[in-house]
Design a protein around this motif. Structure first.
Motif, PDB file in Angstrom:
ATOM      1  N   SER A 212       1.007  -1.067  -0.026  1.00  0.00           N
ATOM      2  CA  SER A 212      -0.203  -0.153   0.260  1.00  0.00           C
ATOM      3  C   SER A 212       0.587   1.351  -0.311  1.00  0.00           C
ATOM      4  O   SER A 212       1.725   1.141   0.063  1.00  0.00           O
ATOM      5  CB  SER A 212      -1.164  -0.494   1.262  1.00  0.00           C
ATOM      6  OG  SER A 212      -0.022   0.205   2.398  1.00  0.00           O
ATOM      7  N   THR A 242      -6.284  -5.929  -3.924  1.00  0.00           N
ATOM      8  CA  THR A 242      -6.952  -5.436  -2.729  1.00  0.00           C
ATOM      9  C   THR A 242      -6.635  -6.373  -2.307  1.00  0.00           C
ATOM     10  O   THR A 242      -6.036  -7.587  -2.105  1.00  0.00           O
ATOM     11  CB  THR A 242      -8.508  -5.225  -3.190  1.00  0.00           C
ATOM     12  OG1 THR A 242      -9.173  -4.697  -3.797  1.00  0.00           O
ATOM     13  CG2 THR A 242      -9.258  -5.579  -1.559  1.00  0.00           C
ATOM     14  N   ASP A 245      -8.039  -6.572   4.105  1.00  0.00           N
ATOM     15  CA  ASP A 245      -9.098  -6.079   5.027  1.00  0.00           C
ATOM     16  C   ASP A 245      -9.211  -4.936   3.975  1.00  0.00           C
ATOM     17  O   ASP A 245     -10.094  -3.600   4.526  1.00  0.00           O
ATOM     18  CB  ASP A 245      -8.064  -5.406   5.939  1.00  0.00           C
ATOM     19  CG  ASP A 245      -6.533  -4.204   5.787  1.00  0.00           C
ATOM     20  OD1 ASP A 245      -6.816  -4.649   4.430  1.00  0.00           O
ATOM     21  OD2 ASP A 245      -5.869  -4.118   5.722  1.00  0.00           O
ATOM     22  N   THR A 247      -8.030  -2.968   1.573  1.00  0.00           N
ATOM     23  CA  THR A 247      -6.743  -1.843   1.955  1.00  0.00           C
ATOM     24  C   THR A 247      -6.426  -2.123  -0.190  1.00  0.00           C
ATOM     25  O   THR A 247      -5.994  -2.868  -0.771  1.00  0.00           O
ATOM     26  CB  THR A 247      -5.434  -1.946   2.437  1.00  0.00           C
ATOM     27  OG1 THR A 247      -5.612  -1.809   3.679  1.00  0.00           O
ATOM     28  CG2 THR A 247      -4.810  -1.071   2.499  1.00  0.00           C
ATOM     29  N   GLU A 248      -6.474  -0.518  -0.904  1.00  0.00           N
ATOM     30  CA  GLU A 248      -5.666  -0.884  -1.555  1.00  0.00           C
ATOM     31  C   GLU A 248      -4.167  -1.248  -2.074  1.00  0.00           C
ATOM     32  O   GLU A 248      -3.470  -0.715  -1.280  1.00  0.00           O
ATOM     33  CB  GLU A 248      -6.025   0.697  -2.693  1.00  0.00           C
ATOM     34  CG  GLU A 248      -5.676   0.209  -4.238  1.00  0.00           C
ATOM     35  CD  GLU A 248      -5.448   2.245  -4.942  1.00  0.00           C
ATOM     36  OE1 GLU A 248      -6.672   2.130  -6.027  1.00  0.00           O
ATOM     37  OE2 GLU A 248      -5.893   2.764  -4.272  1.00  0.00           O
ATOM     38  N   ASP A 281       1.789  -2.145   7.735  1.00  0.00           N
ATOM     39  CA  ASP A 281       0.446  -3.076   8.675  1.00  0.00           C
ATOM     40  C   ASP A 281       1.999  -4.206   8.507  1.00  0.00           C
ATOM     41  O   ASP A 281       1.725  -5.123   8.048  1.00  0.00           O
ATOM     42  CB  ASP A 281      -0.488  -3.870   7.813  1.00  0.00           C
ATOM     43  CG  ASP A 281      -1.203  -4.645   8.542  1.00  0.00           C
ATOM     44  OD1 ASP A 281      -0.634  -5.367   8.618  1.00  0.00           O
ATOM     45  OD2 ASP A 281      -1.513  -5.440   7.762  1.00  0.00           O
TER      46      ASP A 281
END
Length: 380
Positions: A212, A242, A245, A247-248, A281
């Protein structure tokens, strides 16, 4: 396409050469890995030992000595070992993060000189550092030119001027007292930083994607707005995915992404291994319950057991071999595999520094351990 957490984990492991040791020379391996955190001189060596078949530390010694792999302050404003061809764009991309925070810090501003004064000194400094210079040599040189206490000025300049760490010997090429040498590139002070960041983003995705905007910003310690702009400039190149969760994520087309059930062998990762630090993350590799155990209060990141692609404990050298502490019970087969790794690691350390990382032993006093062993285990 929506990716699962295990698919992201396996993508990281394959690009970071942790699904099986590869037959690569060390220079190409460093290029593939993008950057090896080198805050402790031993860590790039142990990172490569975990990843390369038949790794000989003398090969990395030679790569540093020949300038094919260089060590400098770069990502996250800390020391990294990178391929020599990556240093100029990485340094340029990092200038807004390396320069402005230092020149605005009281440690610099208390000297009484301006940012322009510091910038103007860089050309002379690089000429002085055409041969290796220690801080004990550079600070009096700065004081003679500026007439101010040099400590704060040098603290700033050593972060953002194009200086490399020079090889000083010792078990891991670089000793406790660094020497500095000019990188052989002109100081640009970030004039092309945004364009260089586009190169850094692509290199990051090669080694750590899919990821991300926040992941890239964390890896380099640059603003998310800069990363977002760099990715936007390459919108036609990058694939959009994707995360689990929602997120892009971004990646390079046709980049390797193995199946979620691809086996991952156990490894004994060094302190500050970049797979533990490369993401916002960090649950991609570190279970959330273990993050504070391996990343200590002052930022030290302990040497870890990697089991099935995730942190499962920590290790340290002891007189009898390698002490491994698991945070949860491990099967006998895994312990046997870790014992084989420990035996090979102990042999490597015996020729270099048997007590590597020993000064960090204080962190073991409060670690919970479901199971601990000295590896390789001694036969009665």
């Amino acid at each position: 396409m929506r990716l699962t957490a295990r698919e992201l984990n396996r993508a990281t492991l394959t690009r970071q050469l942790l699904l099986g040791r590869q037959a690569l020379d060390v220079v190409e391996a460093v290029r593939r890995l993008v950057a090896l955190q080198a805050q402790h001189a031993a860590s790039p060596y142990l990172a490569l030992w975990n990843r390369l078949a038949g790794f000989d530390p003398a090969d990395l010694d030679a790569a540093f000595a020949e300038g094919k792999v260089v060590k400098a302050t770069l990502l996250r404003i800390t020391l990294h070992a990178v391929h020599a061809e990556d240093y100029p764009p990485f340094h340029e991309a990092m200038q807004p993060s390396l320069r402005a925070p230092r020149l605005g810090d009281p440690r610099f501003t208390s000297s009484g000189i301006t940012a322009a004064d510091a910038d103007a000194l860089i050309g002379e400094l690089l000429a002085f550092a055409a041969q290796p210079r220690t801080a004990a040599e550079i600070q009096p040189w700065i004081e003679a030119r500026l007439g101010v206490p040099p400590k704060g000025v040098w603290w700033a300049l050593r972060s953002y001027a194009p200086l490399l760490h020079a090889v000083t010997g010792g078990p891991w090429s670089f000793g406790a007292r660094p020497a500095y040498i000019a990188a052989g590139i002109a100081p640009t002070l970030g004039k092309a930083a945004d364009q260089a960041l586009q190169r850094l983003v692509l290199r990051y995705l090669e080694g750590f994607g899919p990821a991300s905007v926040a992941d890239v910003a964390q890896f380099a310690l640059v603003s998310r707005s800069r990363v977002r702009s760099a990715m936007g400039a390459q919108a036609g190149v990058l694939e959009r995915l994707t995360g689990p969760d929602g997120t892009e994520l971004f990646d390079l087309p046709d980049a390797p992404r193995p199946a979620a059930d691809t086996p991952a062998p156990p490894r004994l990762l060094p302190m500050w291994d970049n797979i533990l630090l490369a993401y916002a993350d960090r649950s991609r590799v570190i279970p959330p319950d273990y993050r504070k155990l391996v990343t200590r209060s002052n930022g030290d990141v302990l040497p870890t057991l990697l089991v099935d692609g995730h942190v499962a404990g920590v290790w340290r050298p002891v007189e009898e071999g390698i002490e491994a502490t698991a945070f949860h019970p491990l099967p006998r087969e895994t312990w046997d595999q870790l014992a084989d790794e420990a035996q090979a690691l102990a042999a490597l350390l015996a020729d270099r520094e048997p007590g590597v990382y020993r000064r960090y032993d204080r962190w073991w006093s409060d670690l919970p351990g479901a199971e601990g062993r000295i590896l390789p285990e001694q036969t009665p």
